[in-house]
Design an enzyme around this catalytic site. Sequence first.
Site, mmCIF file in Angstrom:
data_model
loop_
_atom_site.group_PDB
_atom_site.id
_atom_site.type_symbol
_atom_site.label_atom_id
_atom_site.label_comp_id
_atom_site.label_asym_id
_atom_site.label_seq_id
_atom_site.Cartn_x
_atom_site.Cartn_y
_atom_site.Cartn_z
ATOM 1 N N ASN A 175 16.836 17.097 -7.606
ATOM 2 C CA ASN A 175 17.451 16.399 -8.737
ATOM 3 C C ASN A 175 18.113 17.343 -9.735
ATOM 4 O O ASN A 175 19.179 17.056 -10.277
ATOM 5 C CB ASN A 175 16.402 15.555 -9.464
ATOM 6 C CG ASN A 175 15.857 14.427 -8.614
ATOM 7 O OD1 ASN A 175 16.330 14.184 -7.503
ATOM 8 N ND2 ASN A 175 14.859 13.730 -9.119
ATOM 9 N N GLY A 234 0.804 -1.215 0.000
ATOM 10 C CA GLY A 234 0.000 0.000 0.000
ATOM 11 C C GLY A 234 0.833 1.259 0.000
ATOM 12 O O GLY A 234 0.431 2.280 0.587
ATOM 13 N N SER A 238 13.673 9.728 -3.818
ATOM 14 C CA SER A 238 13.060 8.907 -2.761
ATOM 15 C C SER A 238 14.028 8.669 -1.612
ATOM 16 O O SER A 238 13.620 8.607 -0.450
ATOM 17 C CB SER A 238 12.585 7.574 -3.345
ATOM 18 O OG SER A 238 13.664 6.860 -3.923
ATOM 19 N N LYS A 290 17.187 1.467 -15.308
ATOM 20 C CA LYS A 290 16.549 2.142 -14.175
ATOM 21 C C LYS A 290 17.495 2.172 -12.980
ATOM 22 O O LYS A 290 17.594 3.185 -12.266
ATOM 23 C CB LYS A 290 15.256 1.406 -13.817
ATOM 24 C CG LYS A 290 14.491 1.984 -12.627
ATOM 25 C CD LYS A 290 13.813 3.280 -12.976
ATOM 26 C CE LYS A 290 13.015 3.847 -11.802
ATOM 27 N NZ LYS A 290 11.804 3.080 -11.493
#
Length: 297
Positions: A200, A11, A249, A182
């Site tokens: 970034n 979740g 993140s 990635k």
Amino acid sequence: MRKLKIGVIGGGAVGLLLTAFLSEHFNVTLYTRTEQQADIIRENGIKVTGVTKKSLNPQLIKSIPQYHEEVLFVTVKQYHLTNILDELEKLSARTIIFLQNGMSHIEQLSRLKQHQLFVGVVEHGVLKKCENEVIHTGEGRIVVAPFQPNNDYSILATISEKTNREFPVLLEEEWYPLLAKKLLVNAVINPLTALWKVKNGQLVTNPSFQNTVHMLFQEIWGILELDHFDEYYEYLLAICEKTAENESSMLRDLKHGNITEVDSILGYILNRATSQNKDVPLTTFLFHSIKGLERNC
């Protein structure tokens, strides 16, 4: 016509976004890690804001890992995978798609021989605001590839056909280049922005930062053994520019006192470097720097 049954495990930001989009076409069960989150979603539904706006009340929210569905999307972070893999190993054959950052989970997938396994990347920008709400910061795609030869694409083709316009799910033939590309981006952007506490875009607008970006890119490139160096370096810079105002993140995890995914990102590269008898001083420095910052959170 019977609707395909899909389970979304996790979740977090990606799990909530997937559930919101897939529920329009399929019978979706969301499996949360805690009963508290399950209760919040049952009471308030799932809300998506940002570039996409959605509000829905999914019917099936569970915290107990029953996993009856014929298709499972695994969206949890890699450090939560161990218990889930134990449960998946007990299941009868089905299609399972793993959507994780990094590549350290790849070595564990050999346990799941009975399943049709796919691995993939999420190109959407998405942030989790609270237990039942995400901010869709940028539209993208989900791209997956078969982990074993001779996989049956039919179920994924059905999902792709139904979601193609609003939420594309694309299929590629080879998983390693897909995940390595990635990983390369994550392995450069995440630790550097987390260490320097910058967004970034500053990786390319600050000449001193960009010099380090290039050196780290070269070091990791040599370990991942990819082709087309210039093409991928330009891709990395383009990602920095496109997400210039975003926080990575890893930086967000450190700010909130959470465990980062440095083990699954840089840890994987360190393991490959060891197996290749290569030194990776920048990667080693960054790995231990982020681990040290985790302990201070």
